[in-house]
Scaffold this motif. Structure first.
Motif, PDB file in Angstrom:
ATOM      1  N   GLY A 137       0.780  -1.228   0.000  1.00 37.43           N
ATOM      2  CA  GLY A 137       0.000   0.000   0.000  1.00 37.43           C
ATOM      3  C   GLY A 137       0.811   1.277   0.000  1.00 37.43           C
ATOM      4  N   MET A 138       2.137   1.164  -0.037  1.00 35.84           N
ATOM      5  CA  MET A 138       2.996   2.347  -0.042  1.00 35.84           C
ATOM      6  C   MET A 138       3.887   2.331  -1.285  1.00 35.84           C
ATOM      7  SD  MET A 138       4.134   2.528   3.968  1.00 35.84           S
ATOM      8  CE  MET A 138       5.014   4.055   3.670  1.00 35.84           C
ATOM      9  N   GLN A 139       4.302   3.510  -1.723  1.00 34.92           N
ATOM     10  CA  GLN A 139       5.179   3.628  -2.879  1.00 34.92           C
ATOM     11  C   GLN A 139       6.646   3.541  -2.457  1.00 34.92           C
ATOM     12  OE1 GLN A 139       4.367   4.668  -6.588  1.00 34.92           O
ATOM     13  NE2 GLN A 139       2.930   3.185  -5.748  1.00 34.92           N
ATOM     14  N   GLN A 140       7.378   2.614  -3.052  1.00 36.19           N
ATOM     15  CA  GLN A 140       8.813   2.504  -2.827  1.00 36.19           C
ATOM     16  C   GLN A 140       9.502   2.452  -4.186  1.00 36.19           C
ATOM     17  OE1 GLN A 140      10.139  -0.446  -0.049  1.00 36.19           O
ATOM     18  NE2 GLN A 140       8.446  -0.098   1.369  1.00 36.19           N
ATOM     19  N   ASP A 141      10.771   2.872  -4.211  1.00 37.21           N
ATOM     20  CA  ASP A 141      11.466   2.946  -5.487  1.00 37.21           C
ATOM     21  C   ASP A 141      12.525   1.875  -5.619  1.00 37.21           C
ATOM     22  OD1 ASP A 141      12.905   4.214  -3.483  1.00 37.21           O
ATOM     23  OD2 ASP A 141      13.864   5.611  -4.852  1.00 37.21           O
ATOM     24  N   TYR A 142      12.612   1.295  -6.828  1.00 34.79           N
ATOM     25  CA  TYR A 142      13.566   0.229  -7.121  1.00 34.79           C
ATOM     26  C   TYR A 142      14.055   0.351  -8.560  1.00 34.79           C
ATOM     27  CZ  TYR A 142      11.556  -1.859  -2.935  1.00 34.79           C
ATOM     28  OH  TYR A 142      11.115  -2.079  -1.664  1.00 34.79           O
ATOM     29  N   ASN A 143      15.167  -0.283  -8.836  1.00 32.06           N
ATOM     30  CA  ASN A 143      15.610  -0.476 -10.208  1.00 32.06           C
ATOM     31  C   ASN A 143      15.027  -1.791 -10.699  1.00 32.06           C
ATOM     32  OD1 ASN A 143      17.036   1.880 -10.297  1.00 32.06           O
ATOM     33  ND2 ASN A 143      19.036   0.953  -9.966  1.00 32.06           N
ATOM     34  N   ILE A 144      14.378  -1.751 -11.838  1.00 29.26           N
ATOM     35  CA  ILE A 144      13.607  -2.901 -12.316  1.00 29.26           C
ATOM     36  C   ILE A 144      14.023  -3.252 -13.736  1.00 29.26           C
ATOM     37  CG2 ILE A 144      11.269  -3.647 -13.002  1.00 29.26           C
ATOM     38  CD1 ILE A 144      10.162  -2.114 -10.676  1.00 29.26           C
ATOM     39  N   ALA A 145      14.022  -4.552 -14.028  1.00 29.49           N
ATOM     40  CA  ALA A 145      14.219  -5.042 -15.385  1.00 29.49           C
ATOM     41  C   ALA A 145      13.048  -5.942 -15.748  1.00 29.49           C
ATOM     42  CB  ALA A 145      15.539  -5.807 -15.509  1.00 29.49           C
ATOM     43  N   VAL A 146      12.660  -5.914 -17.015  1.00 27.01           N
ATOM     44  CA  VAL A 146      11.566  -6.745 -17.518  1.00 27.01           C
ATOM     45  C   VAL A 146      12.148  -8.037 -18.063  1.00 27.01           C
ATOM     46  CG1 VAL A 146       9.665  -6.898 -19.161  1.00 27.01           C
ATOM     47  CG2 VAL A 146      10.227  -4.702 -18.099  1.00 27.01           C
ATOM     48  N   ARG A 147      11.644  -9.167 -17.586  1.00 25.44           N
ATOM     49  CA  ARG A 147      12.146 -10.468 -18.034  1.00 25.44           C
ATOM     50  C   ARG A 147      11.580 -10.837 -19.400  1.00 25.44           C
ATOM     51  NH1 ARG A 147      11.988 -14.961 -13.370  1.00 25.44           N
ATOM     52  NH2 ARG A 147      13.046 -16.032 -15.071  1.00 25.44           N
ATOM     53  N   ILE A 148      12.376 -11.567 -20.165  1.00 27.09           N
ATOM     54  CA  ILE A 148      11.898 -12.155 -21.412  1.00 27.09           C
ATOM     55  C   ILE A 148      11.379 -13.550 -21.089  1.00 27.09           C
ATOM     56  CG2 ILE A 148      12.554 -12.992 -23.699  1.00 27.09           C
ATOM     57  CD1 ILE A 148      14.590 -10.746 -23.833  1.00 27.09           C
ATOM     58  N   THR A 149      10.074 -13.728 -21.194  1.00 31.43           N
ATOM     59  CA  THR A 149       9.429 -15.013 -20.953  1.00 31.43           C
ATOM     60  C   THR A 149       9.261 -15.743 -22.291  1.00 31.43           C
ATOM     61  OG1 THR A 149       7.236 -14.043 -21.227  1.00 31.43           O
ATOM     62  CG2 THR A 149       8.178 -14.014 -19.001  1.00 31.43           C
ATOM     63  N   PRO A 150       8.915 -17.015 -22.281  1.00 32.62           N
ATOM     64  CA  PRO A 150       8.715 -17.715 -23.561  1.00 32.62           C
ATOM     65  C   PRO A 150       7.720 -17.035 -24.501  1.00 32.62           C
ATOM     66  CG  PRO A 150       8.916 -19.314 -21.801  1.00 32.62           C
ATOM     67  CD  PRO A 150       8.902 -17.964 -21.142  1.00 32.62           C
ATOM     68  N   PRO A 151       6.542 -16.565 -24.024  1.00 42.67           N
ATOM     69  CA  PRO A 151       5.646 -15.854 -24.961  1.00 42.67           C
ATOM     70  C   PRO A 151       6.250 -14.560 -25.506  1.00 42.67           C
ATOM     71  CG  PRO A 151       4.421 -16.597 -23.023  1.00 42.67           C
ATOM     72  CD  PRO A 151       5.870 -16.791 -22.718  1.00 42.67           C
ATOM     73  N   LYS A 152       6.960 -13.801 -24.666  1.00 43.98           N
ATOM     74  CA  LYS A 152       7.602 -12.574 -25.141  1.00 43.98           C
ATOM     75  C   LYS A 152       8.717 -12.901 -26.136  1.00 43.98           C
ATOM     76  CE  LYS A 152       6.790 -10.160 -20.758  1.00 43.98           C
ATOM     77  NZ  LYS A 152       7.444  -9.628 -19.549  1.00 43.98           N
ATOM     78  N   TYR A 153       9.440 -13.970 -25.856  1.00 43.20           N
ATOM     79  CA  TYR A 153      10.505 -14.415 -26.763  1.00 43.20           C
ATOM     80  C   TYR A 153       9.927 -14.698 -28.148  1.00 43.20           C
ATOM     81  CZ  TYR A 153      14.317 -17.426 -28.498  1.00 43.20           C
ATOM     82  OH  TYR A 153      15.320 -17.988 -29.240  1.00 43.20           O
TER      83      TYR A 153
END
Length: 427
Positions: free
Chosen positions: A394-410
């Motif tokens: 319920g609170m906003q926190q900040d992070y460095n994020i990467a998007v994974r390549i999944t089999p459907p995205k691949y």
């Protein structure tokens, strides 16, 4: 000819010893190979024409209100219909016209292990953590060689990575804010680092013909050299992380040649963005689809990096990822870093790699051995999305994020790059 400085000879000798130690060290890496797996088949269903974009959106350096890993734990697993909606995509052409393509997914294994990724709850916050461990690649000996040469700069201020001679993988928010395309995308260009041009007509034709017969051996030598280059940097960074302190002032690999590489810009022919990135489609998983493909008008001769799919990054050696980009605080300089994954979900990676704006869109890669071979190979397993504000309890926190390549995205990206995802049925 001027004598070679003693300090340079000592540096080369030290690096040679470090590389030899790394190669000979029996760490059991034979157990780490790229998994052989079947990926689904993504096919086009219908394409309709859309109106032209207004290109009025402003870039977002930080994304707010994102449903992160904790938030997504309460969401149901996506159905086949959900995935087909999210993986449908929009194509923007260089003349400003757009199309929307719906897709079908076949041979999808919903129970596949990529759907069950999980991780620990330890996390760290954003951008740069304590001592800045980024490594600026200023020497063309490194920046123009694989894997660093696959990194490119996007004219909107982001980074990207070559995944074919004519295709660049980057973050969707680098060209689209979820509602409209960014101002400047109508003339989008990609910059590739190249050695500054020499004087024309100095026997280039003759040299090219003379060396043609040795091309295969030269490529083999470059493949071996790429391993040495990356090992040198990784070992040096590892020593600095242990608190040795030496080399902080040498964190930049400087070239003795004053002629530094420069960008050679190429216009983008068309670009594709998954429908899952658009606002109003699925607000809770929009961060999972922060990726896009840019097709260049002109093919590049630079070596590109293949895509890969991995069930869990945390189970790899040190759970480590790597990526290079063009951070804003180091203008026009290629910056490399690596770090361990803090937490992972089906579609996202939380990590504490030091990064600054401008790095978004960088290709996140790892090194594993090819099945049945001793050779290590790098593959892109994700896209660095950047610094994001996510919902945590319920609170906003900040992070460095990467998007994974999944089999459907691949499979989807394979369709964009090759026009036929059946060419990529196995990773």
């Amino acid at each position: 000819m001027d004598p070679v400085p003693l300090t340079l000879l000592l540096s080369i000798s030290a690096l040679t010893v470090l590389v030899s130690a790394a190669v000979d060290d029996p760490t059991g890496d034979d157990d780490y190979t790229w998994p052989q797996r079947k990926v689904p088949l993504v096919q086009e269903k219908q394409t309709v024409h859309l109106g032209s974009s207004e290109f009025l959106a402003k870039p977002q350096t930080e994304l707010h209100g994102i449903c992160g890993i904790e938030c997504q734990r309460g969401l149901p697993e996506p159905s086949l219909d959900d995935l087909e909606q999210l993986l449908s995509y929009e194509t923007m052409y260089d003349n400003g016209t757009r199309t929307l393509t719906t897709i079908t997914i076949q041979e999808l294994n919903i129970s596949d292990d990529w759907m069950r990724a999980s991780g620990s709850r330890s996390r760290r916050k954003r951008e740069v953590y304590g001592t800045d461990t980024r490594f600026t690649i200023t020497d063309k000996q490194y920046s123009l060689k694989y894997p660093f040469s696959t990194s490119v700069k996007i004219s909107t201020g982001c980074s990207g990575v070559l995944v074919s001679p004519k295709h660049v993988l980057t973050a969707a928010h680098c060209i689209h804010n979820g509602t409209d395309y960014l101002d400047g995308v109508q003339k989008l260009s990609v910059g590739v680092l190249k050695e500054r041009s020499r004087q024309k007509g100095k026997g280039r034709k003759g040299k090219g013909r003379k060396g043609k017969g040795k091309r295969k051996n030269k490529e083999e030598e470059e493949d071996e050299e790429e391993e040495v280059i990356n090992e040198n940097i990784e070992i040096g960074e590892k020593q600095e992380r242990k608190g040795k302190g030496k080399g902080r002032r040498n964190r930049s690999r400087r070239s003795t040649n004053s002629k530094q590489p420069s960008f050679r810009w190429t216009r983008v022919k068309q670009m594709q963005v998954p429908k899952g990135w658009f606002k109003g489609i699925s607000e809770n998983v929009v961060a999972d689809y922060d990726y896009a493909i840019l097709e260049l008008k002109k093919a590049q001769k630079t070596k590109y990096m293949d895509l890969g799919v991995i069930p869990s990054v945390k189970n790899l050696p040190a759970g480590r990822i790597h990526f290079s980009g063009f951070d804003d605080d180091r203008p026009d300089k290629l910056v490399y870093r690596f770090c361990s994954i803090s937490e992972e979900s089906n579609d996202l990676l939380y990590q504490y790699c030091d990064a600054k704006p401008g790095t978004s869109g960088s290709g996140v890669y790892i090194r594993l051995k090819e099945p049945g071979k001793k050779k290590w190979k790098r593959k892109i397993i994700g896209v660095f999305s950047g610094h994001q504000w996510v919902d945590v309890n319920g609170m906003q926190q900040d992070y460095n994020i990467a998007v994974r390549i999944t089999p459907p995205k691949y499979a989807q990206i394979c369709l964009w790059v090759h026009g036929d995802s059946s060419q990529c049925l196995g990773t």
